[in-house]
Design a protein around this motif. Sequence first.
Motif, PDB file in Angstrom:
ATOM      1  N   ARG A  47       7.608  13.080   2.083  1.00 33.42           N
ATOM      2  CA  ARG A  47       6.355  13.132   1.331  1.00 33.42           C
ATOM      3  C   ARG A  47       6.329  12.113   0.185  1.00 33.42           C
ATOM      4  O   ARG A  47       5.910  12.433  -0.933  1.00 33.42           O
ATOM      5  N   ALA A  48       6.787  10.906   0.462  1.00 39.91           N
ATOM      6  CA  ALA A  48       6.793   9.854  -0.556  1.00 39.91           C
ATOM      7  C   ALA A  48       5.363   9.550  -1.000  1.00 39.91           C
ATOM      8  O   ALA A  48       4.425   9.635  -0.215  1.00 39.91           O
ATOM      9  N   VAL A  49       5.220   9.207  -2.264  1.00 44.07           N
ATOM     10  CA  VAL A  49       3.925   8.852  -2.831  1.00 44.07           C
ATOM     11  C   VAL A  49       3.840   7.332  -2.890  1.00 44.07           C
ATOM     12  O   VAL A  49       4.757   6.667  -3.354  1.00 44.07           O
ATOM     13  N   VAL A  50       2.720   6.783  -2.421  1.00 38.72           N
ATOM     14  CA  VAL A  50       2.521   5.338  -2.420  1.00 38.72           C
ATOM     15  C   VAL A  50       1.617   4.954  -3.585  1.00 38.72           C
ATOM     16  O   VAL A  50       0.525   5.497  -3.743  1.00 38.72           O
ATOM     17  N   VAL A  51       2.110   4.031  -4.407  1.00 45.16           N
ATOM     18  CA  VAL A  51       1.323   3.520  -5.527  1.00 45.16           C
ATOM     19  C   VAL A  51       1.158   2.018  -5.341  1.00 45.16           C
ATOM     20  O   VAL A  51       2.135   1.283  -5.257  1.00 45.16           O
ATOM     21  N   ASP A  52      -0.094   1.586  -5.260  1.00 41.93           N
ATOM     22  CA  ASP A  52      -0.430   0.174  -5.111  1.00 41.93           C
ATOM     23  C   ASP A  52      -0.625  -0.401  -6.510  1.00 41.93           C
ATOM     24  O   ASP A  52      -1.449   0.086  -7.273  1.00 41.93           O
ATOM     25  N   VAL A  53       0.162  -1.433  -6.855  1.00 40.86           N
ATOM     26  CA  VAL A  53       0.124  -1.975  -8.211  1.00 40.86           C
ATOM     27  C   VAL A  53      -0.766  -3.215  -8.335  1.00 40.86           C
ATOM     28  O   VAL A  53      -0.729  -3.912  -9.339  1.00 40.86           O
ATOM     29  N   ARG A  54      -1.592  -3.459  -7.321  1.00 44.72           N
ATOM     30  CA  ARG A  54      -2.515  -4.590  -7.388  1.00 44.72           C
ATOM     31  C   ARG A  54      -3.720  -4.238  -8.249  1.00 44.72           C
ATOM     32  O   ARG A  54      -3.930  -3.080  -8.616  1.00 44.72           O
ATOM     33  N   GLU A  55      -4.522  -5.233  -8.543  1.00 45.80           N
ATOM     34  CA  GLU A  55      -5.739  -5.025  -9.322  1.00 45.80           C
ATOM     35  C   GLU A  55      -6.753  -4.242  -8.484  1.00 45.80           C
ATOM     36  O   GLU A  55      -6.704  -4.288  -7.251  1.00 45.80           O
ATOM     37  N   PRO A  56      -7.685  -3.522  -9.137  1.00 45.31           N
ATOM     38  CA  PRO A  56      -8.654  -2.692  -8.404  1.00 45.31           C
ATOM     39  C   PRO A  56      -9.459  -3.444  -7.334  1.00 45.31           C
ATOM     40  O   PRO A  56      -9.748  -2.883  -6.279  1.00 45.31           O
ATOM     41  N   GLU A  57      -9.790  -4.715  -7.597  1.00 40.40           N
ATOM     42  CA  GLU A  57     -10.560  -5.480  -6.608  1.00 40.40           C
ATOM     43  C   GLU A  57      -9.722  -5.714  -5.346  1.00 40.40           C
ATOM     44  O   GLU A  57     -10.228  -5.615  -4.228  1.00 40.40           O
ATOM     45  N   GLU A  58      -8.438  -6.031  -5.528  1.00 40.99           N
ATOM     46  CA  GLU A  58      -7.543  -6.232  -4.391  1.00 40.99           C
ATOM     47  C   GLU A  58      -7.367  -4.922  -3.620  1.00 40.99           C
ATOM     48  O   GLU A  58      -7.377  -4.910  -2.392  1.00 40.99           O
ATOM     49  N   PHE A  59      -7.201  -3.841  -4.359  1.00 37.26           N
ATOM     50  CA  PHE A  59      -7.019  -2.522  -3.762  1.00 37.26           C
ATOM     51  C   PHE A  59      -8.239  -2.139  -2.928  1.00 37.26           C
ATOM     52  O   PHE A  59      -8.105  -1.630  -1.817  1.00 37.26           O
ATOM     53  N   ALA A  60      -9.434  -2.405  -3.446  1.00 37.10           N
ATOM     54  CA  ALA A  60     -10.667  -2.050  -2.742  1.00 37.10           C
ATOM     55  C   ALA A  60     -10.823  -2.832  -1.439  1.00 37.10           C
ATOM     56  O   ALA A  60     -11.395  -2.334  -0.471  1.00 37.10           O
ATOM     57  N   GLY A  62      -8.543  -3.528   0.648  1.00 34.29           N
ATOM     58  CA  GLY A  62      -7.708  -2.929   1.685  1.00 34.29           C
ATOM     59  C   GLY A  62      -6.374  -2.499   1.115  1.00 34.29           C
ATOM     60  O   GLY A  62      -5.785  -3.217   0.312  1.00 34.29           O
ATOM     61  N   HIS A  63      -5.921  -1.306   1.498  1.00 39.35           N
ATOM     62  CA  HIS A  63      -4.664  -0.768   0.981  1.00 39.35           C
ATOM     63  C   HIS A  63      -4.047   0.189   2.003  1.00 39.35           C
ATOM     64  O   HIS A  63      -4.694   0.590   2.961  1.00 39.35           O
ATOM     65  N   MET A  64      -2.775   0.530   1.770  1.00 39.66           N
ATOM     66  CA  MET A  64      -2.088   1.482   2.644  1.00 39.66           C
ATOM     67  C   MET A  64      -2.815   2.819   2.592  1.00 39.66           C
ATOM     68  O   MET A  64      -3.282   3.238   1.526  1.00 39.66           O
ATOM     69  N   THR A  65      -2.901   3.471   3.718  1.00 39.54           N
ATOM     70  CA  THR A  65      -3.581   4.758   3.793  1.00 39.54           C
ATOM     71  C   THR A  65      -2.927   5.750   2.835  1.00 39.54           C
ATOM     72  O   THR A  65      -1.720   5.929   2.841  1.00 39.54           O
ATOM     73  N   ASN A 129       1.408  -3.663  11.971  1.00 38.00           N
ATOM     74  CA  ASN A 129       0.268  -2.953  12.565  1.00 38.00           C
ATOM     75  C   ASN A 129       0.165  -1.510  12.091  1.00 38.00           C
ATOM     76  O   ASN A 129      -0.125  -0.606  12.877  1.00 38.00           O
ATOM     77  N   LEU A 130       0.412  -1.297  10.810  1.00 36.89           N
ATOM     78  CA  LEU A 130       0.288   0.030  10.229  1.00 36.89           C
ATOM     79  C   LEU A 130      -1.087   0.190   9.602  1.00 36.89           C
ATOM     80  O   LEU A 130      -1.740  -0.794   9.258  1.00 36.89           O
ATOM     81  N   PRO A 131      -1.567   1.432   9.447  1.00 33.65           N
ATOM     82  CA  PRO A 131      -2.963   1.641   9.035  1.00 33.65           C
ATOM     83  C   PRO A 131      -3.260   1.182   7.603  1.00 33.65           C
ATOM     84  O   PRO A 131      -2.470   1.379   6.679  1.00 33.65           O
ATOM     85  N   VAL A 132      -4.427   0.566   7.480  1.00 31.60           N
ATOM     86  CA  VAL A 132      -4.946   0.110   6.195  1.00 31.60           C
ATOM     87  C   VAL A 132      -6.352   0.669   6.063  1.00 31.60           C
ATOM     88  O   VAL A 132      -7.110   0.708   7.027  1.00 31.60           O
ATOM     89  N   GLU A 133      -6.691   1.122   4.858  1.00 30.15           N
ATOM     90  CA  GLU A 133      -8.049   1.618   4.629  1.00 30.15           C
ATOM     91  C   GLU A 133      -8.686   0.839   3.494  1.00 30.15           C
ATOM     92  O   GLU A 133      -7.993   0.226   2.686  1.00 30.15           O
TER      93      GLU A 133
END
Length: 135
Positions: A47-60, A62-65, A129-133
């Motif tokens: 149950r690892a938690v994923v934290v994306d440290v990019r800027e909000p525009e980059e995150f929007a 596309g990011h890891m599910t 080829n892993l999911p991105v949302e």
Amino acid sequence: MKFIVDNWMLILIALSSGGMLAWPLLRGANSGSLTAQGAVQLINRERAVVVDVREPEEFAAGHMTGARNVPLNQLEEKLAAAVKNKTVPLLLVCATGSRAQRAVAVAKKLGYEQAQAVAGGLKSWKEANLPVEKA
């Protein structure tokens, strides 16, 4: 002995190139980082938690599910609010992995001992080829 004296330059080149190849292993390269497949295993099994440290525009774009967005420059102030449990594995991701490596140091300083960077960042995640949302 004559061989060593006659070919000292070649021997020096061979030793230095071998040393350069071995340096990452000796230094512990990739300590604190894992592959995209390793990240999937931690997410599914622990149950690892994923934290994306990019800027909000980059995150929007596309990011890891299931990833949460906490930009690197706000990590010290906002990580505790985003991830309350410091014992759970914490996966930090950015575009290519460089910001995530810096984020690992910040997270460990804040008490997240199981913080790791996803090697290659979102780029390697997509290549596997892993999911991105998108937000």
